[in-house]
Scaffold this active site. Structure first.
Site, PDB file in Angstrom:
ATOM      1  N   ARG A  23       0.818  -1.219   0.000  1.00  0.00           N
ATOM      2  CA  ARG A  23       0.000   0.000   0.000  1.00  0.00           C
ATOM      3  C   ARG A  23       0.848   1.263   0.000  1.00  0.00           C
ATOM      4  O   ARG A  23       0.380   2.328  -0.351  1.00  0.00           O
ATOM      5  CB  ARG A  23      -0.906   0.032   1.237  1.00  0.00           C
ATOM      6  N   GLN A  46      -0.306  24.117  20.072  1.00  0.00           N
ATOM      7  CA  GLN A  46      -0.938  24.590  18.845  1.00  0.00           C
ATOM      8  C   GLN A  46      -0.333  23.844  17.667  1.00  0.00           C
ATOM      9  O   GLN A  46       0.836  23.452  17.701  1.00  0.00           O
ATOM     10  CB  GLN A  46      -0.692  26.092  18.625  1.00  0.00           C
ATOM     11  N   HIS A  62      12.287  33.932  13.779  1.00  0.00           N
ATOM     12  CA  HIS A  62      11.311  34.161  14.837  1.00  0.00           C
ATOM     13  C   HIS A  62      11.648  33.393  16.118  1.00  0.00           C
ATOM     14  O   HIS A  62      12.225  32.317  16.070  1.00  0.00           O
ATOM     15  CB  HIS A  62       9.925  33.701  14.385  1.00  0.00           C
ATOM     16  N   LYS A  72       9.274  23.857  18.711  1.00  0.00           N
ATOM     17  CA  LYS A  72       8.566  23.654  17.445  1.00  0.00           C
ATOM     18  C   LYS A  72       8.985  22.319  16.853  1.00  0.00           C
ATOM     19  O   LYS A  72      10.148  21.931  16.949  1.00  0.00           O
ATOM     20  CB  LYS A  72       8.930  24.738  16.420  1.00  0.00           C
ATOM     21  N   HIS A 119      14.128  30.689  14.699  1.00  0.00           N
ATOM     22  CA  HIS A 119      13.782  29.756  13.629  1.00  0.00           C
ATOM     23  C   HIS A 119      13.330  30.516  12.389  1.00  0.00           C
ATOM     24  O   HIS A 119      12.605  31.504  12.492  1.00  0.00           O
ATOM     25  CB  HIS A 119      12.650  28.836  14.098  1.00  0.00           C
ATOM     26  N   TYR A 132       3.730  23.162  11.631  1.00  0.00           N
ATOM     27  CA  TYR A 132       4.450  23.422  12.871  1.00  0.00           C
ATOM     28  C   TYR A 132       3.585  22.895  14.015  1.00  0.00           C
ATOM     29  O   TYR A 132       2.426  23.272  14.121  1.00  0.00           O
ATOM     30  CB  TYR A 132       4.581  24.907  13.173  1.00  0.00           C
TER      31      TYR A 132
END
Length: 192
Positions: A23, A46, A62, A72, A119, A132
């Site tokens: 598969r 999140q 960031h 992250k 990052h 993320y």
């Protein structure tokens, strides 16, 4: 999952351990127990998706300051990116050092970015998507950033920048904010 620690302590490249059959394949992309076993933050507060229309688009660099510093788990789900992280932990032997890695739809590799790292990434192909999984909630008052082209960081991007946000262009150079980064990213602040 296959965890490979980078030269930046706590930052990991995570490859899929693929179980193949007629598969295709099946693989675990996240497991709290495996993350905890490697000393990684095993909480996803999140989950975000970024879609990038144009090759050369740059997002970054960031970070969030403690107590809202975020880990992250970044993966490219379509297309390709060059992902770069910078160690912003003043007590670290690799303070201000960076690594870069290509993440793409074929390798399905993820990069685990610890708390107190900057990052960013550059899109290598048109119509590239990334995901993320964040270890902390987005906190506007805690956000920070550094210029992607800051000469003190010495980051090398493979393409000319085609698209970048005005916010990312306005980040102040490291030489102007290093005292603040050292103060706010210190272990005492992180534990607070």
């Amino acid at each position: 999952m296959i965890f490979t620690e980078t030269k930046l302590k706590g930052a990991y490249i995570i490859d899929l351990d693929r179980m193949k059959d007629e598969r295709g394949f099946f693989a675990r992309a996240f497991c709290q127990k495996e993350f905890r076993d490697h000393g990684l933050k095993a909480v996803i507060a999140q989950a975000n998706v970024a879609s990038n229309a144009r090759k050369g688009t740059l997002r970054g660099m960031h970070f969030q300051y403690p107590p809202a510093a975020e880990s992250k788990l970044v993966r490219c789900t379509r297309g390709a990116i060059l992902d770069i992280i910078v160690d912003l932990r003043p007590e670290s032997s690799t303070y201000l050092e960076h690594i870069s890695i290509e993440l793409n739809e074929d390798n399905m590799t993820a990069l685990y970015v610890p708390e107190r790292f900057a990052h960013g990434y550059q899109v290598l192909l048109d119509n590239t998507d990334t995901t993320y999984q964040m270890g902390e909630f987005y906190t506007p008052g805690a956000e920070g950033g550094l210029p992607y082209d800051d000469p003190w960081l010495g980051l090398r991007w493979p393409l000319p920048v085609s698209v970048i946000s005005s916010r990312d262009q306005a980040f102040r150079p490291l030489r102007e904010v290093e005292d603040e980064i050292e103060r706010r990213m210190s272990p005492a602040k992180s534990a607070a």
